[in-house]
Scaffold this motif. Structure first.
Motif, PDB file in Angstrom:
ATOM      1  N   GLU A 140       0.826  -1.208   0.000  1.00  0.00           N
ATOM      2  CA  GLU A 140       0.000   0.000   0.000  1.00  0.00           C
ATOM      3  C   GLU A 140       0.862   1.262   0.000  1.00  0.00           C
ATOM      4  N   ARG A 181       2.060   1.640  -3.518  1.00  0.00           N
ATOM      5  CA  ARG A 181       0.972   2.073  -4.393  1.00  0.00           C
ATOM      6  C   ARG A 181       0.724   3.577  -4.232  1.00  0.00           C
ATOM      7  N   LEU A 182       0.638   4.028  -2.998  1.00  0.00           N
ATOM      8  CA  LEU A 182       0.410   5.455  -2.737  1.00  0.00           C
ATOM      9  C   LEU A 182       1.581   6.312  -3.221  1.00  0.00           C
ATOM     10  N   LYS A 183       2.779   5.809  -3.021  1.00  0.00           N
ATOM     11  CA  LYS A 183       3.964   6.555  -3.466  1.00  0.00           C
ATOM     12  C   LYS A 183       3.951   6.709  -4.977  1.00  0.00           C
ATOM     13  N   ALA A 184       3.620   5.648  -5.693  1.00  0.00           N
ATOM     14  CA  ALA A 184       3.555   5.705  -7.151  1.00  0.00           C
ATOM     15  C   ALA A 184       2.432   6.636  -7.606  1.00  0.00           C
ATOM     16  N   CYS A 185       1.309   6.569  -6.928  1.00  0.00           N
ATOM     17  CA  CYS A 185       0.160   7.427  -7.261  1.00  0.00           C
ATOM     18  C   CYS A 185       0.510   8.889  -7.061  1.00  0.00           C
ATOM     19  N   LYS A 186       1.141   9.216  -5.960  1.00  0.00           N
ATOM     20  CA  LYS A 186       1.520  10.600  -5.673  1.00  0.00           C
ATOM     21  C   LYS A 186       2.558  11.096  -6.659  1.00  0.00           C
ATOM     22  N   ARG A 187       3.435  10.186  -7.077  1.00  0.00           N
ATOM     23  CA  ARG A 187       4.482  10.556  -8.035  1.00  0.00           C
ATOM     24  C   ARG A 187       3.877  10.882  -9.392  1.00  0.00           C
ATOM     25  N   THR A 188       2.888  10.077  -9.831  1.00  0.00           N
ATOM     26  CA  THR A 188       2.318  10.278 -11.155  1.00  0.00           C
ATOM     27  C   THR A 188       1.330  11.439 -11.196  1.00  0.00           C
ATOM     28  N   THR A 189       0.673  11.710 -10.072  1.00  0.00           N
ATOM     29  CA  THR A 189      -0.297  12.814 -10.055  1.00  0.00           C
ATOM     30  C   THR A 189       0.338  14.114  -9.598  1.00  0.00           C
TER      31      THR A 189
END
Length: 130
Positions: free
Chosen positions: A117, A120-128
């Motif tokens: 998790e 997942r959040l780290k990748a999401c924050k990076r892409t957004t």
């Protein structure tokens, strides 16, 4: 006085002793429940603590979240969602904790229960960019 002293006093936690090295990781099981997790998160969000004390609270909250997920809870349940949200809302101050729990480069089978998790959040924050 140390940050651990103030947190212990304010939250009613054992302060440890001269042999305690990692207070947040060494607290007894009775302080590692959902109810206590709510208290740690409330204290973290309340403010009024030093950056070091807030770091200690987030360390403790993440470790308790990991214990709960290891025991079968979902990382999508409350209060884990709120802890992870708070972690990433203050990425600047929590960068070392994000890196620690993400365990980049390690295979998931050798990581914490909470690692997927966090990744997942780290990748999401990076892409957004959020």
């Amino acid at each position: 006085m140390s940050d651990v002293f103030w947190l212990s006093r304010d939250l009613g936690l054992p302060p440890g002793d001269q042999y305690t090295q990692d207070w947040a990781y060494e607290l007894p099981e009775q302080y590692r429940t959902r109810a206590w997790l709510e208290k740690y998160l409330a204290a973290y969000l309340m403010g009024g603590y030093s950056p070091q004390a807030r770091h200690e609270l987030m360390t403790l909250a993440l470790d308790v979240c990991n214990d709960l997920v290891s025991a079968g809870a979902s990382s999508a349940e409350e209060p884990m969602v709120r802890v992870l949200s708070a972690l990433f809302e203050d990425r600047q101050a929590n960068g070392d904790l994000i890196a620690y729990w993400a365990m980049e480069g390690e295979v998931l089978e050798e990581c914490f229960a909470l690692t997927p998790e966090v990744r997942r959040l780290k990748a999401c924050k990076r892409t957004t960019g959020a």
